[in-house]
Structure formats: structure tokens, C-alpha cells
Design a protein around this motif. Structure first.
Motif, mmCIF file in Angstrom:
data_model
loop_
_atom_site.group_PDB
_atom_site.id
_atom_site.type_symbol
_atom_site.label_atom_id
_atom_site.label_comp_id
_atom_site.label_asym_id
_atom_site.label_seq_id
_atom_site.Cartn_x
_atom_site.Cartn_y
_atom_site.Cartn_z
ATOM 1 N N GLU A 1 -39.047 39.524 -41.219
ATOM 2 C CA GLU A 1 -40.017 38.602 -40.636
ATOM 3 C C GLU A 1 -40.128 37.321 -41.461
ATOM 4 O O GLU A 1 -40.229 36.220 -40.919
ATOM 5 C CB GLU A 1 -41.384 39.266 -40.501
ATOM 6 C CG GLU A 1 -41.456 40.295 -39.400
ATOM 7 C CD GLU A 1 -42.791 41.038 -39.374
ATOM 8 O OE1 GLU A 1 -43.554 40.992 -40.375
ATOM 9 O OE2 GLU A 1 -43.073 41.665 -38.336
ATOM 10 N N GLU A 2 -40.092 37.457 -42.775
ATOM 11 C CA GLU A 2 -40.148 36.292 -43.659
ATOM 12 C C GLU A 2 -38.908 35.418 -43.478
ATOM 13 O O GLU A 2 -38.997 34.187 -43.435
ATOM 14 C CB GLU A 2 -40.279 36.726 -45.115
ATOM 15 C CG GLU A 2 -41.629 37.301 -45.473
ATOM 16 C CD GLU A 2 -41.682 37.870 -46.889
ATOM 17 O OE1 GLU A 2 -40.629 37.888 -47.580
ATOM 18 O OE2 GLU A 2 -42.766 38.302 -47.300
ATOM 19 N N GLN A 3 -37.771 36.068 -43.372
ATOM 20 C CA GLN A 3 -36.535 35.324 -43.183
ATOM 21 C C GLN A 3 -36.532 34.597 -41.836
ATOM 22 O O GLN A 3 -36.101 33.438 -41.746
ATOM 23 C CB GLN A 3 -35.325 36.253 -43.286
ATOM 24 C CG GLN A 3 -35.039 36.715 -44.696
ATOM 25 C CD GLN A 3 -33.857 37.682 -44.763
ATOM 26 O OE1 GLN A 3 -33.416 38.227 -43.760
ATOM 27 N NE2 GLN A 3 -33.363 37.899 -45.981
ATOM 28 N N ILE A 4 -37.008 35.265 -40.809
ATOM 29 C CA ILE A 4 -37.078 34.646 -39.485
ATOM 30 C C ILE A 4 -38.015 33.449 -39.516
ATOM 31 O O ILE A 4 -37.700 32.376 -38.987
ATOM 32 C CB ILE A 4 -37.514 35.670 -38.415
ATOM 33 C CG1 ILE A 4 -36.398 36.671 -38.165
ATOM 34 C CG2 ILE A 4 -37.918 34.967 -37.113
ATOM 35 C CD1 ILE A 4 -36.799 37.841 -37.290
ATOM 36 N N SER A 5 -39.147 33.606 -40.160
ATOM 37 C CA SER A 5 -40.110 32.515 -40.272
ATOM 38 C C SER A 5 -39.497 31.327 -41.021
ATOM 39 O O SER A 5 -39.643 30.163 -40.608
ATOM 40 C CB SER A 5 -41.365 32.996 -40.983
ATOM 41 O OG SER A 5 -42.259 31.953 -41.182
ATOM 42 N N PHE A 6 -38.804 31.613 -42.108
ATOM 43 C CA PHE A 6 -38.149 30.566 -42.884
ATOM 44 C C PHE A 6 -37.098 29.855 -42.036
ATOM 45 O O PHE A 6 -37.031 28.622 -42.006
ATOM 46 C CB PHE A 6 -37.507 31.170 -44.139
ATOM 47 C CG PHE A 6 -36.680 30.190 -44.911
ATOM 48 C CD1 PHE A 6 -37.279 29.251 -45.731
ATOM 49 C CD2 PHE A 6 -35.298 30.204 -44.817
ATOM 50 C CE1 PHE A 6 -36.521 28.339 -46.438
ATOM 51 C CE2 PHE A 6 -34.522 29.299 -45.517
ATOM 52 C CZ PHE A 6 -35.138 28.367 -46.335
ATOM 53 N N LEU A 7 -36.288 30.611 -41.321
ATOM 54 C CA LEU A 7 -35.236 30.026 -40.490
ATOM 55 C C LEU A 7 -35.812 29.198 -39.339
ATOM 56 O O LEU A 7 -35.279 28.135 -39.004
ATOM 57 C CB LEU A 7 -34.309 31.113 -39.961
ATOM 58 C CG LEU A 7 -33.429 31.797 -41.018
ATOM 59 C CD1 LEU A 7 -32.673 32.972 -40.407
ATOM 60 C CD2 LEU A 7 -32.472 30.812 -41.646
ATOM 61 N N MET B 1 -39.114 51.204 -44.979
ATOM 62 C CA MET B 1 -38.863 50.584 -43.686
ATOM 63 C C MET B 1 -39.782 49.377 -43.451
ATOM 64 O O MET B 1 -39.340 48.376 -42.911
ATOM 65 C CB MET B 1 -39.040 51.643 -42.585
ATOM 66 C CG MET B 1 -38.674 51.191 -41.225
ATOM 67 S SD MET B 1 -36.897 50.953 -41.137
ATOM 68 C CE MET B 1 -36.682 50.777 -39.425
ATOM 69 N N GLU B 2 -41.039 49.513 -43.851
ATOM 70 C CA GLU B 2 -41.976 48.404 -43.685
ATOM 71 C C GLU B 2 -41.555 47.198 -44.519
ATOM 72 O O GLU B 2 -41.728 46.064 -44.090
ATOM 73 C CB GLU B 2 -43.390 48.842 -44.080
ATOM 74 C CG GLU B 2 -44.068 49.697 -43.042
ATOM 75 C CD GLU B 2 -45.495 50.029 -43.441
ATOM 76 O OE1 GLU B 2 -46.163 49.160 -44.038
ATOM 77 O OE2 GLU B 2 -45.923 51.154 -43.161
ATOM 78 N N ASP B 3 -41.033 47.467 -45.695
ATOM 79 C CA ASP B 3 -40.571 46.376 -46.553
ATOM 80 C C ASP B 3 -39.429 45.609 -45.895
ATOM 81 O O ASP B 3 -39.367 44.378 -45.983
ATOM 82 C CB ASP B 3 -40.119 46.911 -47.918
ATOM 83 C CG ASP B 3 -41.270 47.382 -48.782
ATOM 84 O OD1 ASP B 3 -42.421 46.965 -48.524
ATOM 85 O OD2 ASP B 3 -41.015 48.154 -49.725
ATOM 86 N N LEU B 4 -38.542 46.345 -45.286
ATOM 87 C CA LEU B 4 -37.413 45.724 -44.612
ATOM 88 C C LEU B 4 -37.889 44.852 -43.456
ATOM 89 O O LEU B 4 -37.430 43.713 -43.287
ATOM 90 C CB LEU B 4 -36.433 46.792 -44.110
ATOM 91 C CG LEU B 4 -35.220 46.283 -43.345
ATOM 92 C CD1 LEU B 4 -34.374 45.380 -44.244
ATOM 93 C CD2 LEU B 4 -34.397 47.432 -42.811
ATOM 94 N N VAL B 5 -38.822 45.355 -42.661
ATOM 95 C CA VAL B 5 -39.355 44.602 -41.531
ATOM 96 C C VAL B 5 -40.068 43.346 -42.036
ATOM 97 O O VAL B 5 -39.895 42.252 -41.495
ATOM 98 C CB VAL B 5 -40.318 45.472 -40.684
ATOM 99 C CG1 VAL B 5 -41.050 44.639 -39.644
ATOM 100 C CG2 VAL B 5 -39.567 46.613 -40.018
ATOM 101 N N LYS B 6 -40.836 43.491 -43.088
ATOM 102 C CA LYS B 6 -41.558 42.353 -43.657
ATOM 103 C C LYS B 6 -40.575 41.306 -44.179
ATOM 104 O O LYS B 6 -40.758 40.103 -43.971
ATOM 105 C CB LYS B 6 -42.480 42.812 -44.775
ATOM 106 C CG LYS B 6 -43.353 41.718 -45.303
ATOM 107 C CD LYS B 6 -44.355 42.239 -46.301
ATOM 108 C CE LYS B 6 -45.208 41.064 -46.801
ATOM 109 N NZ LYS B 6 -46.255 41.481 -47.682
#
Length: 68
Positions: A9-15, A1-6
Motif C-alpha cells: 500500500e505504501e509503495q502504491i501510494s508513493f507510485l 501478511m499484514e506487513d506485506l499488505v502495508k
């Protein structure tokens, strides 16, 4: 679950970064379009003045000498 959240978050930051870059580019293009529109307007006015025989806005270099 933590991997998915991370990962999310990376995708959101990139976008967010991509959106910011696109926004800056759009702003730059809008400024350029505004300048180009003003230039076109000036060219149209000058063209219409020349077409109508109104030479008041002409530079001396553009006018025909009196012997023509």
C-alpha cells in the motif's frame, strides 16, 4: 501478511504520487513546447518575409532608412 499488505500500500501510494508529479510536469512541458512552436513559426514567417523582400510585417526600427 499484514506487513506485506502495508508495504505494498505504501509503495502504491508513493507510485501514485510520482505519477501525479510526472503528469503535472509533462503538462507544463507540453504548454511550453506549444508556445515555443508558435514562436518558431512566427520567426520562420518573418524570416521568409525578409528573405522575399516583403517588409510589410517589419517594425519601423528594423527598416533601413531611405538614404541607404
Amino acid at each position: 501478511m499484514e506487513d506485506l499488505v502495508k508495504k505494498l500500500e505504501e509503495q502504491i501510494s508513493f507510485l501514485q504520487n510520482e505519477i501525479s508529479q510526472m503528469s503535472n510536469e509533462l503538462y507544463s512541458q507540453q504548454k511550453e513546447v506549444s508556445v515555443l512552436r508558435k514562436q518558431i513559426s512566427n520567426f520562420e514567417k518573418r524570416f521568409n518575409d525578409l528573405e522575399n523582400g516583403n517588409e510589410t510585417g517589419m517594425v519601423m526600427e528594423d527598416k533601413k532608412p531611405p538614404h541607404y
